[in-house]
Scaffold this motif. Sequence first.
Motif, PDB file in Angstrom:
ATOM      1  N   LEU A 236       0.948  -1.033   0.351  1.00  0.00           N
ATOM      2  CA  LEU A 236       0.140  -0.414  -0.002  1.00  0.00           C
ATOM      3  C   LEU A 236       0.697   1.586   0.066  1.00  0.00           C
ATOM      4  O   LEU A 236       2.289   1.512   0.870  1.00  0.00           O
ATOM      5  CB  LEU A 236      -1.056   0.044   1.215  1.00  0.00           C
ATOM      6  N   MET A 237       0.355   1.988  -0.264  1.00  0.00           N
ATOM      7  CA  MET A 237       0.949   3.553  -0.253  1.00  0.00           C
ATOM      8  C   MET A 237      -0.178   4.613  -0.407  1.00  0.00           C
ATOM      9  O   MET A 237      -1.414   4.464  -0.917  1.00  0.00           O
ATOM     10  CB  MET A 237       1.607   4.306  -1.633  1.00  0.00           C
ATOM     11  N   PHE A 238       0.569   5.520   0.874  1.00  0.00           N
ATOM     12  CA  PHE A 238      -0.538   6.388   0.942  1.00  0.00           C
ATOM     13  C   PHE A 238      -0.405   7.767   0.230  1.00  0.00           C
ATOM     14  O   PHE A 238       0.426   8.614   0.531  1.00  0.00           O
ATOM     15  CB  PHE A 238      -1.033   6.537   1.917  1.00  0.00           C
ATOM     16  N   ALA A 239      -1.010   8.494  -0.012  1.00  0.00           N
ATOM     17  CA  ALA A 239      -1.165  10.006  -0.590  1.00  0.00           C
ATOM     18  C   ALA A 239      -2.647  10.851   0.167  1.00  0.00           C
ATOM     19  O   ALA A 239      -3.613  10.462  -0.711  1.00  0.00           O
ATOM     20  CB  ALA A 239      -1.328   9.625  -2.154  1.00  0.00           C
ATOM     21  N   ALA A 240      -2.177  11.720   0.878  1.00  0.00           N
ATOM     22  CA  ALA A 240      -3.798  11.641   1.637  1.00  0.00           C
ATOM     23  C   ALA A 240      -4.040  11.420   2.036  1.00  0.00           C
ATOM     24  O   ALA A 240      -3.909  10.917   2.643  1.00  0.00           O
ATOM     25  CB  ALA A 240      -3.797  12.981   0.202  1.00  0.00           C
ATOM     26  N   ASP A 241      -5.843  10.886   1.691  1.00  0.00           N
ATOM     27  CA  ASP A 241      -6.475  10.313   2.174  1.00  0.00           C
ATOM     28  C   ASP A 241      -7.040   9.513   2.143  1.00  0.00           C
ATOM     29  O   ASP A 241      -7.933   8.311   1.968  1.00  0.00           O
ATOM     30  CB  ASP A 241      -8.103  11.345   2.909  1.00  0.00           C
ATOM     31  N   ALA A 242      -6.180   8.658   0.728  1.00  0.00           N
ATOM     32  CA  ALA A 242      -6.274   7.555  -0.326  1.00  0.00           C
ATOM     33  C   ALA A 242      -5.053   6.653   0.476  1.00  0.00           C
ATOM     34  O   ALA A 242      -4.012   7.029  -0.539  1.00  0.00           O
ATOM     35  CB  ALA A 242      -6.048   8.730  -1.886  1.00  0.00           C
ATOM     36  N   ALA A 243      -6.008   5.773  -0.248  1.00  0.00           N
ATOM     37  CA  ALA A 243      -5.040   4.571  -1.024  1.00  0.00           C
ATOM     38  C   ALA A 243      -4.570   3.810  -1.700  1.00  0.00           C
ATOM     39  O   ALA A 243      -5.714   3.745  -3.141  1.00  0.00           O
ATOM     40  CB  ALA A 243      -5.275   3.113  -0.037  1.00  0.00           C
ATOM     41  N   LEU A 244      -3.134   3.324  -2.283  1.00  0.00           N
ATOM     42  CA  LEU A 244      -3.554   3.035  -3.988  1.00  0.00           C
ATOM     43  C   LEU A 244      -2.642   1.627  -3.237  1.00  0.00           C
ATOM     44  O   LEU A 244      -1.742   1.138  -3.056  1.00  0.00           O
ATOM     45  CB  LEU A 244      -2.148   3.552  -4.796  1.00  0.00           C
ATOM     46  N   LEU A 245      -2.922   0.262  -4.278  1.00  0.00           N
ATOM     47  CA  LEU A 245      -2.669  -0.753  -4.399  1.00  0.00           C
ATOM     48  C   LEU A 245      -1.207  -1.201  -4.996  1.00  0.00           C
ATOM     49  O   LEU A 245      -1.422  -0.978  -6.351  1.00  0.00           O
ATOM     50  CB  LEU A 245      -4.144  -1.991  -4.327  1.00  0.00           C
ATOM     51  N   LEU A 246      -0.420  -2.290  -4.820  1.00  0.00           N
ATOM     52  CA  LEU A 246       0.750  -2.130  -5.384  1.00  0.00           C
ATOM     53  C   LEU A 246       0.666  -4.051  -5.093  1.00  0.00           C
ATOM     54  O   LEU A 246       0.266  -4.667  -5.247  1.00  0.00           O
ATOM     55  CB  LEU A 246       2.519  -1.740  -4.838  1.00  0.00           C
ATOM     56  N   ASP A 247       2.345  -4.151  -6.718  1.00  0.00           N
ATOM     57  CA  ASP A 247       1.918  -5.837  -5.937  1.00  0.00           C
ATOM     58  C   ASP A 247       0.910  -6.864  -6.228  1.00  0.00           C
ATOM     59  O   ASP A 247       0.243  -7.143  -4.915  1.00  0.00           O
ATOM     60  CB  ASP A 247       2.547  -5.999  -4.926  1.00  0.00           C
ATOM     61  N   TRP A 248       0.514  -6.861  -7.592  1.00  0.00           N
ATOM     62  CA  TRP A 248      -1.182  -7.882  -7.923  1.00  0.00           C
ATOM     63  C   TRP A 248      -0.239  -9.127  -8.609  1.00  0.00           C
ATOM     64  O   TRP A 248      -0.866 -10.136  -9.432  1.00  0.00           O
ATOM     65  CB  TRP A 248      -1.377  -6.452  -8.904  1.00  0.00           C
TER      66      TRP A 248
END
Length: 361
Positions: A236-248
């Motif tokens: 996971l990576m976080f920017a502001a109040d959002a999360a992004l999903l990595l490594d699929w």
Amino acid sequence: MTAPLRQRACDAPSTLAVPLGPEAVTRGWLSAVLGREIDALRLERVGVDEGFTGTRLYRAEMGAAGQVIVKLASEDAALRARFAAENAREVAFYHQFAAGLPVPGCFYAASDPVAGASVVVLEDLGGARAVPFVTGLDRKEALAAVRALAQAHAVHWDAGALAGLPGSAVADELGFADCWAGYEAALQELLPGAELSPELRTLGAALAGDAGAVLGPLLDAGPLTLRHGDAQADNLMFAADAALLLDWQFMARGRGGADLAYLLISSLRPETRRADEAALVESYLVALAARGIDYPRERLWQDYRRGAAVKLLMSVVATVGMDNRGPAKQAWRRADLARLVAFCADHGTDQGADYSAGERR
């Protein structure tokens, strides 16, 4: 990075060789991948002690062209062979499933089935923030992660393309039965003195004996969605109040509750999970409902509690078959086991129980 480069999405020529090492990531190769001339290049290794499948991450600084992240498969041929299917699956994710999901932009993705290798060229998230696995997510971070997972699930809810992804067969693909046979010895070598709870022993034996019977109702019977398969803090990576999903690499199909359980078991300290679990599960339901998806609450809680089986499967395979060298990875595995033990103590491992929200609380 310039806007035109951001608009490219995995469409570079497939005839390019898949790099086995950073020496093959040249200015010429990146120019072909990105569709523009690269006049400068400096590669910097990042996340050195993070990947358990041996994958390597490099930040490619390209002067005026900006920078990207280049992800390569393991330099170890044996690890590449062991995870060849998973390496190819991550490539397939960016080609077929990534649109509309909270993930980094992808500029190129390709695999080499003979070498078991893969390469993915991704947007550099720059100022985005990571949370160390051992630290665990706080409530705000967990909420962002739950919402990101719900978005990913909603986009592919009950989608026809899921038929080509593994469900309960992932246990055979990863060799769970053999891993379980060697698990206790591997665990003692890695974490001397670590003990398995009775719940984990029961669940592991059931999985090793008939994984299809344990996992089938959760991963093969609908409504199914796209599971991340390894949703946890390191991915996971976080920017502001959002999360992004990595490594699929471990994407698969299954019930959304199984992926949600994996996320909360893995990424929250037990005391945080216990305090916030009900609210986070409810937030997942709300996020799905906002996208027009009805996941009955009792069914979600049933799937969520049964999701311990999927988490155990991955923990066992990772302990026996992945690269756990180094004190940071040992601390990771210790925290991972403790969180799973706590979840099973809280919720049990009766895979046939018809749980409902609030039961066992």
